[in-house]
Design a protein around this motif. Structure first.
Motif, PDB file in Angstrom:
ATOM      1  N   ALA A  54      95.920  56.052  33.945  1.00 15.78           N
ATOM      2  CA  ALA A  54      96.294  57.493  33.823  1.00 15.78           C
ATOM      3  C   ALA A  54      95.784  58.503  34.834  1.00 15.78           C
ATOM      4  O   ALA A  54      96.169  59.482  35.258  1.00 15.78           O
ATOM      5  N   ILE A  75      94.576  60.628  37.697  1.00 16.30           N
ATOM      6  CA  ILE A  75      95.367  61.336  38.949  1.00 16.30           C
ATOM      7  C   ILE A  75      94.399  61.790  39.943  1.00 16.30           C
ATOM      8  O   ILE A  75      94.750  62.711  40.881  1.00 16.30           O
ATOM      9  N   GLN A  76      93.267  61.326  39.890  1.00 14.77           N
ATOM     10  CA  GLN A  76      92.257  61.446  41.073  1.00 14.77           C
ATOM     11  C   GLN A  76      92.141  62.947  41.436  1.00 14.77           C
ATOM     12  O   GLN A  76      91.917  63.321  42.420  1.00 14.77           O
ATOM     13  N   CYS A  77      92.013  63.790  40.323  1.00 17.57           N
ATOM     14  CA  CYS A  77      91.718  65.246  40.535  1.00 17.57           C
ATOM     15  C   CYS A  77      90.284  65.224  40.928  1.00 17.57           C
ATOM     16  O   CYS A  77      89.946  66.302  41.604  1.00 17.57           O
ATOM     17  N   GLY A  78      89.558  64.455  40.389  1.00 17.08           N
ATOM     18  CA  GLY A  78      87.882  64.694  41.113  1.00 17.08           C
ATOM     19  C   GLY A  78      87.040  65.362  40.039  1.00 17.08           C
ATOM     20  O   GLY A  78      85.811  65.785  40.301  1.00 17.08           O
ATOM     21  N   ARG A  79      87.717  65.868  38.848  1.00 18.52           N
ATOM     22  CA  ARG A  79      86.882  66.461  38.103  1.00 18.52           C
ATOM     23  C   ARG A  79      85.573  65.582  37.582  1.00 18.52           C
ATOM     24  O   ARG A  79      84.700  66.372  37.096  1.00 18.52           O
ATOM     25  N   THR A 134      83.718  63.408  39.406  1.00 20.55           N
ATOM     26  CA  THR A 134      82.751  63.586  40.347  1.00 20.55           C
ATOM     27  C   THR A 134      82.048  64.885  40.560  1.00 20.55           C
ATOM     28  O   THR A 134      81.048  64.932  40.552  1.00 20.55           O
ATOM     29  N   ARG A 141      84.839  59.203  40.733  1.00 21.90           N
ATOM     30  CA  ARG A 141      86.545  58.930  40.913  1.00 21.90           C
ATOM     31  C   ARG A 141      86.920  57.992  41.552  1.00 21.90           C
ATOM     32  O   ARG A 141      87.791  57.336  41.564  1.00 21.90           O
ATOM     33  N   CYS A 199      87.550  64.670  31.190  1.00 19.48           N
ATOM     34  CA  CYS A 199      88.799  64.053  32.135  1.00 19.48           C
ATOM     35  C   CYS A 199      90.294  64.590  31.269  1.00 19.48           C
ATOM     36  O   CYS A 199      90.199  64.306  30.185  1.00 19.48           O
ATOM     37  N   PRO A 200      90.986  65.086  32.176  1.00 16.51           N
ATOM     38  CA  PRO A 200      92.179  65.592  31.640  1.00 16.51           C
ATOM     39  C   PRO A 200      93.029  64.614  31.042  1.00 16.51           C
ATOM     40  O   PRO A 200      94.131  64.676  30.567  1.00 16.51           O
ATOM     41  N   LYS A 201      93.087  63.251  31.434  1.00 13.62           N
ATOM     42  CA  LYS A 201      93.875  62.279  31.403  1.00 13.62           C
ATOM     43  C   LYS A 201      93.233  61.336  30.455  1.00 13.62           C
ATOM     44  O   LYS A 201      93.942  60.150  30.271  1.00 13.62           O
ATOM     45  N   ARG A 224      99.092  69.231  32.869  1.00 14.14           N
ATOM     46  CA  ARG A 224      98.634  67.830  33.267  1.00 14.14           C
ATOM     47  C   ARG A 224      97.190  67.628  32.436  1.00 14.14           C
ATOM     48  O   ARG A 224      96.441  66.669  32.938  1.00 14.14           O
ATOM     49  N   ASP A 225      97.125  67.990  31.356  1.00  9.20           N
ATOM     50  CA  ASP A 225      95.989  67.818  30.647  1.00  9.20           C
ATOM     51  C   ASP A 225      96.140  67.261  29.273  1.00  9.20           C
ATOM     52  O   ASP A 225      96.594  68.019  28.419  1.00  9.20           O
ATOM     53  N   LYS A 226      95.913  65.974  28.874  1.00  3.06           N
ATOM     54  CA  LYS A 226      96.148  65.478  27.512  1.00  3.06           C
ATOM     55  C   LYS A 226      95.189  65.878  26.621  1.00  3.06           C
ATOM     56  O   LYS A 226      95.574  65.712  25.303  1.00  3.06           O
ATOM     57  N   ARG A 227      94.071  66.272  27.104  1.00  2.51           N
ATOM     58  CA  ARG A 227      92.985  66.525  26.166  1.00  2.51           C
ATOM     59  C   ARG A 227      93.157  67.576  25.451  1.00  2.51           C
ATOM     60  O   ARG A 227      92.798  67.905  24.206  1.00  2.51           O
ATOM     61  N   THR A 283      94.945  69.742  42.529  1.00  2.83           N
ATOM     62  CA  THR A 283      94.903  68.324  42.060  1.00  2.83           C
ATOM     63  C   THR A 283      96.066  67.368  43.169  1.00  2.83           C
ATOM     64  O   THR A 283      95.453  66.489  43.682  1.00  2.83           O
ATOM     65  N   ASN A 306      90.195  68.977  42.040  1.00  2.00           N
ATOM     66  CA  ASN A 306      89.964  70.237  41.273  1.00  2.00           C
ATOM     67  C   ASN A 306      88.672  70.558  40.900  1.00  2.00           C
ATOM     68  O   ASN A 306      87.835  69.653  40.741  1.00  2.00           O
ATOM     69  N   ALA A 357      85.315  71.298  38.705  1.00  2.00           N
ATOM     70  CA  ALA A 357      84.802  70.595  37.635  1.00  2.00           C
ATOM     71  C   ALA A 357      84.360  71.698  36.656  1.00  2.00           C
ATOM     72  O   ALA A 357      84.285  71.537  35.470  1.00  2.00           O
ATOM     73  N   GLU A 365      84.666  68.247  43.634  1.00  2.00           N
ATOM     74  CA  GLU A 365      84.629  67.120  44.605  1.00  2.00           C
ATOM     75  C   GLU A 365      85.702  67.473  45.632  1.00  2.00           C
ATOM     76  O   GLU A 365      86.987  67.540  45.046  1.00  2.00           O
ATOM     77  N   THR A 396      87.847  65.463  47.291  1.00  3.81           N
ATOM     78  CA  THR A 396      88.379  64.145  46.990  1.00  3.81           C
ATOM     79  C   THR A 396      88.654  63.533  48.622  1.00  3.81           C
ATOM     80  O   THR A 396      88.819  62.185  48.417  1.00  3.81           O
TER      81      THR A 396
END
Lengths: 160, 649
Positions: free
Chosen positions: A16, A18-22, A24, A38, A69-71, B394-397, B432, B459, B461, B475, B477
């Motif tokens: 799942a 999405i490599q958003c980097g939150r 890291t 990430r 992690c949003p995913k 895009r945030d399941k949380r 993102t 995005n 953090a 980060e 990325t």
């Protein structure tokens, strides 16, 4: 119980990502060292043997990345599983003097963190025996315990 | 009984796995079957003609087509038999494609199954009864719920076609979120310049009855004939006397003391107000929660607004009114609300005043906004600005797994506007993925980057404060390196959620919601403006996050469906509905609880249940649950279903 890389990334929901980097960006260890959370998840997903990387051992398992992690990728859980896989495949971090000492202590005294002279002194001040009744005190039990440890791959890591 | 059976090859879709000739020979042997034929494509013109010819020449009573799913071609064949003079409900379809040839590999077994399915349909066909559609008259008027750009466009299109429209808006003015925007992406058209003429058109249109500061209270009935109760909240200002001069607002004791909803709480208003200067109608409203007179019954020696009003328009004795209207069609255009980022605690929204949402920044840009259009954040010109994308998307949380579709582009637009106002500003967008999908969007993204806006993938953090300065951690990325930026202003690219009104309206109309909580369309590709409730249509962000061009397009689509319906004097109601045998019904009312469409009405006098045929969708829940077997489902009677089952077991 032996999990493959595929098991680990599936159970950890790494697909799942999405490599958003939150992760890291949130990582307190990553600010001080080479840990790139990430990147670990990315490498695992594309089939690179990420368990061989040293950075895996820089994680303090604070769970901040997993919390944010949003995913809902179970990032820290994945890192712990990858470490298990690393040990099973005899990949130990070369900088790991600390675990080495812990293994040596465990073998010699039956305790990863054996009694220090300071603690011994404190014990006598408050009226306790200098040494607690543990395996280190009982030479026969310690010999049995060492027999159990002999031959474990982990012992080689400790130089035993 | 003479039944004609037609087995389709569907090119090779069926005949590759099913031995069609073997099916034909088995089915032909049945005593009720008068004729059994096969054809390459039964749905084609020659295929349909083959059936029609047999009906005419052999005098068939029933027709069975063994082909694809009824969902695919039942309407086609019903039409074909009806054209040949047979009642369309004497037609039966056996699905030997989706439920047989497509899912099996063993040809012998698949052939056996196909033959069984056809025989089972023949058994059912013999017991089918001719049914006749009932005609339902259509009320030639429409209701549009929501006065944003979606509702405005829908109402104008319907009204321009000559039908009366009731446009209901809960706020004191129409305009919705679009009225809050400064400029629109990617063309940088001034939102007010393109929206206000439409708002004025609505107010002046002879076919539109504009009901602002009003809410839909209840909706009854069904397609063609809805009965709607609308609650007009009291404005405490007589709109026919008020000229919108604003003397009252300047005089109000609370002027500049109440956070303005329209300005996202950044600007202040009084207890008597218009949301914004271009409001339609430009009539004042008294906030009953704040007005001293309405709350405490006292406002100094006398209310200053009353003293200031030359027209004696203020009336504290006003009460709410209930308006009842009849319409044939309804459009739901309840729009969206901005995601509240307070729960994303790592971004510190609500803690630091210079962490703001996209919609809040939008008001800062607006010439009519709290800073008069000057780029001032808490009185200062920000020089270091960070945009954060995907906040609440895009945030399941937090339960919003979807992409809000507009944030990438409104961030690009806002970054551009800030750069224009503050040329030496250092602006970074943390993103993102970049989604610039619309016409001219990618070009705009490139333009903004050329203007010096830094786009860094990865995005944000977290945001933290040190020595009075905000820092954003992220980060990059693409470099694979964490970094930090100082910021005077952090803008959160907040996503879209369904508006609060969607709950009540959805409940009243029995509308389904998709997993993202927006209203569910009847088909995601081919029926994006319809709902499964006949006569109820969707427009704009109520159905899912949308930008303005998509919203306007869908609004016009919804309007055309409404006009299509209203242009008829009568509509045919599907006869596949449940019927109550009142001699058997014991009045237990179990069926009433189960009905998902509220089609059941209890007759207290006779102590029996009745079913409104126009509302019933023929789902069969009531018929299955009736303990006394008093409810029969037309076209799916127990005898018909049992015969069908017996043939295959």
């Amino acid at each position: 119980m032996d999990k493959t890389m595929d098991d680990i990334i599936r159970e950890g929901n790494a697909y799942a990502c999405i490599q958003c980097g939150r992760c890291t960006g949130s990582c307190p260890s990553g600010r001080e060292c080479g840990l790139r959370t990430r990147k670990i998840i990315h490498m695992a997903r594309v089939g690179i043997d990420v368990f061989k990387t040293e950075e895996l051992w820089d994680c303090t398992t604070c769970f901040t990345c997993q919390e944010r992690c949003p995913k809902e990728v179970k990032i820290t859980d994945i890192i712990i599983e990858l470490r298990n896989l690393a040990v099973k495949n005899s990949y130990y971090p070369s900088m790991a003097d600390v675990p080495k000492i812990i293994i040596q202590n465990l073998y010699r005294t039956g305790n990863g963190q054996p009694l220090s002279p300071e603690v011994s002194k404190l014990r006598s001040i408050i009226g306790l025996d200098k040494e607690p009744n543990d395996i280190a005190k009982d030479k026969e039990a310690l010999a049995d315990f060492q027999k159990l440890l002999d031959g474990l791959p982990l012992m080689r890591w400790g130089g035993i | 009984m003479k039944i004609g059976v037609y087995v389709c090859h569907c090119g090779v879709n069926i005949s590759n796995t099913v031995d069609v000739q073997k099916v034909i020979s088995e089915v032909s042997a049945l005593p009720t079957v008068a004729v059994c034929r096969d054809y390459q494509y039964m749905c084609s013109d020659p295929g349909q003609e083959m059936i029609a010819k047999d009906i005419r020449e052999l005098g068939l009573d029933r027709v069975v087509v063994a082909a694809c799913s009824p969902r695919m071609h039942e309407p086609t064949f019903r039409g074909a038999v009806e054209a040949a003079g047979m009642n369309p409900y004497c037609f039966e379809m056996a699905n030997i494609r989706e439920q047989c040839s497509w899912v099996h590999e063993d040809k012998e077994q698949a052939t056996r199954k196909a033959a069984d399915l056809v025989k089972s349909s023949v058994a059912r066909a013999a017991l089918l009864e001719p049914l006749n559609s009932t005609e339902v008259p259509v009320t030639h008027a429409a209701l549009v719920i929501g006065g944003g750009i979606a509702g405005i466009q829908t109402a104008l299109d319907i009204a321009n076609s000559g039908y009366p429209v009731y446009l209901v808006e809960k706020d004191p003015s129409i305009g919705g979120h679009m009225a809050q925007f400064d400029k629109t992406f990617p063309t940088l058209d001034c939102a007010a310049c393109i929206l206000t003429p439409k708002m004025v058109d609505v107010a002046r249109h002879p076919n539109i009855e504009l009901l602002t500061y009003s809410e839909v209270e209840s909706i009854e009935g069904s397609v063609g004939n809805f009965h709607v109760r609308i609650r007009k909240k009291p404005r405490y200002v007589n709109v026919s006397l008020c000229t919108g001069c604003g003397s009252c607002a300047t005089a109000c004791r609370l002027v500049g003391r109440i956070p303005s909803e329209f300005d996202m709480g950044l600007g202040k208003r009084g207890a008597i107000y218009v949301p914004f200067p271009q409001a339609v109608p430009l009539r004042y409203t008294i906030d009953p929660e704040k007005c001293l007179m309405l709350k405490h019954g006292k406002c100094g020696t006398s209310p200053k607004c009353v003293d200031a009003c030359d027209r004696d328009a203020i009336d504290f004795s006003m009460t709410e009114e209930i308006l009842e209207v009849d319409v044939g069609a309804i459009v739901v255009a309840t729009g969206y609300k901005e995601f509240d980022p307070t729960i994303k605690r790592e971004y510190k929204y609500g803690t630091f005043k210079n962490v703001m949402t996209g919609l809040e920044l939008e008001r800062i840009f607006a010439p009519s906004g709290p800073t008069g259009g000057k780029a001032l954040i808490n009185g200062k010109v920000p020089k270091k600005i960070v945009f954060v994308s995907c906040v609440g998307s895009r945030d399941k949380r937090i339960g919003n797994p979807y992409c809000s579709r507009v944030c990438c582009m409104y961030i690009a637009k806002q970054a551009h506007l800030l750069k224009e106002k503050i040329p030496d500003a250092d602006i970074t967008v943390m993103y993102t993925d970049m989604r610039a999908f619309g016409k001219g969007y990618e070009e705009f993204y490139e333009r903004v980057q050329k203007e010096g806006i830094k786009y860094r993938r990865g995005n944000a953090a977290e945001v933290y404060e040190e020595d009075g300065v905000l820092h954003v951690r992220a980060e990059d990325t693409l470099m694979g390196e964490p970094y930090e930026l100082e910021a005077d202003l952090v803008v959160l690219g907040t996503g879209l959620e369904p508006s609060d009104a969607a709950d009540a309206i959805g409940h009243m109309l029995h509308l389904s919601r998709s997993a993202d909580k927006f209203f569910l369309e009847a088909h995601p590709k081919l029926r994006p403006v319809d709902t499964v409730i006949d006569g109820v249509f969707l427009a704009g962000a109520a159905q899912g996050p949308k930008d303005i061009p998509d919203t306007v397009a869908q609004a016009s689509g919804a309007a055309s469906h409404v006009v299509n319906l209203l242009s008829k004097d009568v509509i045919l109601a599907e006869p596949i509905v449940a019927e109550v045998n009142t001699d058997v019904c014991a009045g237990c009312r179990i069926c009433e609880i189960l009905c998902p469409y509220d089609a059941h009405a209890f007759d207290e006098e006779r102590n029996v249940m009745t079913i409104n045929k126009a509302i019933c969708k023929g789902c069969g829940s009531c018929a299955a649950a009736c303990p006394s077997g008093a409810i029969a489902m037309n076209h799916f009677r127990d005898s018909q279903i049992v015969a069908q089952i017996l043939e295959v077991i």
